[in-house]
Design an enzyme around this catalytic site. Structure first.
Site, PDB file in Angstrom:
ATOM      1  N   GLY A 198       0.828  -1.200   0.000  1.00 42.18           N
ATOM      2  CA  GLY A 198       0.000   0.000   0.000  1.00 42.18           C
ATOM      3  C   GLY A 198       0.858   1.244   0.000  1.00 42.18           C
ATOM      4  O   GLY A 198       2.089   1.179  -0.027  1.00 42.18           O
ATOM      5  N   GLN A 199       0.187   2.386   0.045  1.00 39.95           N
ATOM      6  CA  GLN A 199       0.914   3.645   0.051  1.00 39.95           C
ATOM      7  C   GLN A 199       0.083   4.716   0.738  1.00 39.95           C
ATOM      8  O   GLN A 199      -1.113   4.554   0.956  1.00 39.95           O
ATOM      9  CB  GLN A 199       1.253   4.085  -1.369  1.00 39.95           C
ATOM     10  CG  GLN A 199       0.044   4.407  -2.230  1.00 39.95           C
ATOM     11  CD  GLN A 199       0.431   4.765  -3.646  1.00 39.95           C
ATOM     12  OE1 GLN A 199       1.355   4.186  -4.208  1.00 39.95           O
ATOM     13  NE2 GLN A 199      -0.253   5.730  -4.228  1.00 39.95           N
ATOM     14  N   GLY A 231       0.545   9.259   2.253  1.00 37.90           N
ATOM     15  CA  GLY A 231       1.295  10.498   2.136  1.00 37.90           C
ATOM     16  C   GLY A 231       2.715  10.379   2.643  1.00 37.90           C
ATOM     17  O   GLY A 231       3.602  11.132   2.251  1.00 37.90           O
ATOM     18  N   PHE A 232       2.956   9.404   3.529  1.00 37.65           N
ATOM     19  CA  PHE A 232       4.280   9.208   4.120  1.00 37.65           C
ATOM     20  C   PHE A 232       5.230   8.496   3.163  1.00 37.65           C
ATOM     21  O   PHE A 232       6.444   8.631   3.249  1.00 37.65           O
ATOM     22  CB  PHE A 232       4.164   8.372   5.401  1.00 37.65           C
ATOM     23  CG  PHE A 232       3.474   7.058   5.177  1.00 37.65           C
ATOM     24  CD1 PHE A 232       4.168   5.958   4.687  1.00 37.65           C
ATOM     25  CD2 PHE A 232       2.115   6.928   5.417  1.00 37.65           C
ATOM     26  CE1 PHE A 232       3.524   4.764   4.457  1.00 37.65           C
ATOM     27  CE2 PHE A 232       1.468   5.725   5.180  1.00 37.65           C
ATOM     28  CZ  PHE A 232       2.169   4.639   4.710  1.00 37.65           C
ATOM     29  N   GLY A 233       4.694   7.646   2.268  1.00 36.22           N
ATOM     30  CA  GLY A 233       5.524   6.810   1.409  1.00 36.22           C
ATOM     31  C   GLY A 233       4.816   5.510   1.087  1.00 36.22           C
ATOM     32  O   GLY A 233       3.584   5.459   1.029  1.00 36.22           O
ATOM     33  N   LYS A 269       7.589   0.047   6.100  1.00 33.49           N
ATOM     34  CA  LYS A 269       7.089   1.357   5.687  1.00 33.49           C
ATOM     35  C   LYS A 269       8.279   2.247   5.366  1.00 33.49           C
ATOM     36  O   LYS A 269       9.045   2.613   6.253  1.00 33.49           O
ATOM     37  CB  LYS A 269       6.218   1.976   6.781  1.00 33.49           C
ATOM     38  CG  LYS A 269       5.640   3.327   6.390  1.00 33.49           C
ATOM     39  CD  LYS A 269       4.497   3.764   7.295  1.00 33.49           C
ATOM     40  CE  LYS A 269       4.957   4.218   8.641  1.00 33.49           C
ATOM     41  NZ  LYS A 269       3.857   4.825   9.425  1.00 33.49           N
ATOM     42  N   ASP A 300      -4.706   9.904  15.664  1.00 36.82           N
ATOM     43  CA  ASP A 300      -5.103   9.572  14.292  1.00 36.82           C
ATOM     44  C   ASP A 300      -5.775   8.200  14.243  1.00 36.82           C
ATOM     45  O   ASP A 300      -5.462   7.363  13.395  1.00 36.82           O
ATOM     46  CB  ASP A 300      -3.885   9.604  13.363  1.00 36.82           C
ATOM     47  CG  ASP A 300      -4.283   9.826  11.906  1.00 36.82           C
ATOM     48  OD1 ASP A 300      -5.435  10.241  11.666  1.00 36.82           O
ATOM     49  OD2 ASP A 300      -3.448   9.584  11.020  1.00 36.82           O
TER      50      ASP A 300
END
Length: 486
Positions: free
Chosen positions: A189-190, A192-194, A210, A308
């Site tokens: 997956g992906q 905003g962090f990478g 990650k 979050d």
């Protein structure tokens, strides 16, 4: 050819034209064109008296005379004191270099061209000097800022490793990360962090890696996640196996969760009468998340506020045991602290507590996680986002209000997949606990310990909460529900 042009020889070694010539007879008389074609010009060639066996050009002397015919326009121009010229399009022009007016005009044009060129050149040089100066300043500032932030990050990481000693997670170099992920072959997956990749350790354990490609601030998110999750050890918190911190190259290595995130299991099609996960499993997941948050707020030596909580950040193992992940926005505080200071809002729209955005509603504390948890569980219950965007704006329904009304009137919840009395009780307990969690005033929200107690207790013992003072979010807010604020 010799018969037609008597007395002349023809040289045809040049492309596109031929040369007609006569060998000398020992006299110096003029050579006439004779019966050459009328459109030919006459070239008087000085030819040495030798055999022509070597070819025409071997017999030519150093000098020769060329005669040509003038056109009528050129003839008039030449005898009028002008010079015949043609431009690049072969158009004829007659110029008068001795005419003072013409010469002055040329001189003026030349001077203007030189002045304009010199001015343009000076302006260009000046701009280049300014750009180079500011570029150097900017680059110097960036190098200094990067060096300072990088040095600060390294100090924080080194301090963290020193404090935790043998309890710190494994530290990998970037070569290890490439080997573990098989050179980033399997992407999970992906965000905003990478990107997140599947990997395998030397002992055969499966991991999720990650790789961060976008750091906020001075890498605070990365350090937060490493420091926060390293303090935890709980069945409902994802385990950090190790990390990589090598200049710009940073990565986090987690235990692998075969079933991915909760997000893909809870949002159902409205026409579907069967849920992907049954109510006993949904109840088990909601209770597990509550226990994980209770541990973060009370079970650690240092209280951890996640900030979050949402379905995307809840991972499921092969038995669908939920584990809280992604501590990039987490904040550490002492247990006795009830209010924390924040420079700006953090969280995801749709789950973010109102006091984080509007500070006059109350202080930011662990109750902000409680609010996010409540909003998330309502989505688990409904199998849908809390705002139904499938209807037009005038009839848009805010799901928490709709649920509150049905509980208040003791009506059937009309939720998908409820098959018996036990499942109905599980659903009602989840709804009532969640409605308590999303109270606008943080002081009216229960602690996570109380939420666990509500979920584990009997339905008859639960009191109805006050109606949350909420409004139906605008469609713009719904469309921006994945926007992260930090």
């Amino acid at each position: 050819m010799k018969d037609h042009f008597a007395g002349y020889r023809m040289y045809s070694g040049c492309k596109d034209f031929s040369i007609f010539y006569k060998l000398p007879r020992g006299d110096d008389g003029d050579v006439q064109a004779g019966n050459l074609p009328a459109n030919c010009s006459l070239i008087r060639l000085s030819i040495r008296l030798r055999s022509d066996n070597g070819g025409l050009f071997n017999m030519l002397s150093a000098a020769f005379l060329v005669e040509w015919k003038l056109s009528e326009d050129c003839y008039k121009c030449h005898y009028g004191g002008g010079q015949c010229q043609t431009d690049i399009t072969n158009k004829f022009h007659c110029t008068y270099p001795n005419n003072p007016h013409d010469q002055d005009a040329k001189t003026a044009r030349r001077k203007f061209g030189l002045t304009l060129g010199a001015g343009t050149g000076l302006l260009t040089v000046g701009l280049l000097i300014l750009l180079f100066y500011f570029r150097e300043k900017i680059m110097q500032y960036k190098r200094l800022s990067f060096w300072q932030s990088s040095a600060e990050d390294h100090q924080n990481i080194e301090a963290f490793l020193k404090n935790y000693g043998s309890y710190a997670p494994n530290r990998y170099n970037y070569t290890d990360i490439k080997r573990i992920t098989g050179h980033f072959r399997s992407k999970l997956g992906q965000g905003g962090f990478g990107n997140v990749y599947r990997g395998s350790l030397c002992n055969g354990s499966q991991v999720a890696v990650k790789v961060l490609n976008k750091l906020k601030g001075s890498g605070e998110d990365f350090i937060n996640e490493v420091a926060s999750i390293s303090r935890t050890s709980h069945v409902n918190i994802v385990s950090l196996v190790g990390f990589c911190f090598e200049g710009h190259k940073r990565a986090l290595v987690y235990e692998f969760m075969p079933n991915g995130s909760l997000e893909k299991f809870i949002y159902e099609e409205r026409s579907n009468s069967v849920r992907q996960l049954g109510w006993p499993m949904l109840y088990k997941i909601a209770l597990g998340i509550a226990r994980g948050l209770e541990y973060l707020h009370r079970g650690c030596t240092t209280r951890i506020l996640h900030f979050d909580i949402k379905p995307h950040n809840i991972l499921l193992d092969d038995n669908f045991c939920p584990k809280i992940s992604d501590f990039g926005l987490a904040k550490l505080c002492m247990k006795q602290e009830s209010i924390v200071s924040m420079l700006g809002p953090r969280g995801t729209i749709g789950y973010i507590a109102p006091e984080i955005v509007c500070r006059n509603l109350g202080g930011v504390s662990h109750k902000s996680d409680v609010y996010s948890y409540g909003m998330m569980v309502l989505e688990i219950v409904g199998g849908r986002k809390n705002v139904d965007v499938g209807v037009d704006r005038t009839s848009e329904i805010y799901f928490p209000h709709w649920l509150y009304r049905r509980i208040e009137l003791d009506e059937e919840l009309q939720l998908i997949g409820i098959m018996n009395k036990e499942e109905n009780e599980c659903a009602r307990k989840m709804v009532i606990a969640s409605l308590w969690c999303i109270q606008t005033d943080p002081s009216n929200r229960p602690s996570m310990s109380k939420v666990v107690e509500m979920l584990e207790g009997k339905l008859d013992s639960l009191q109805m909460p006050p109606k949350p003072y909420l409004y139906s979010p605008t469609r713009t807010e719904v469309d921006s529900s994945v926007l992260e604020l930090a």
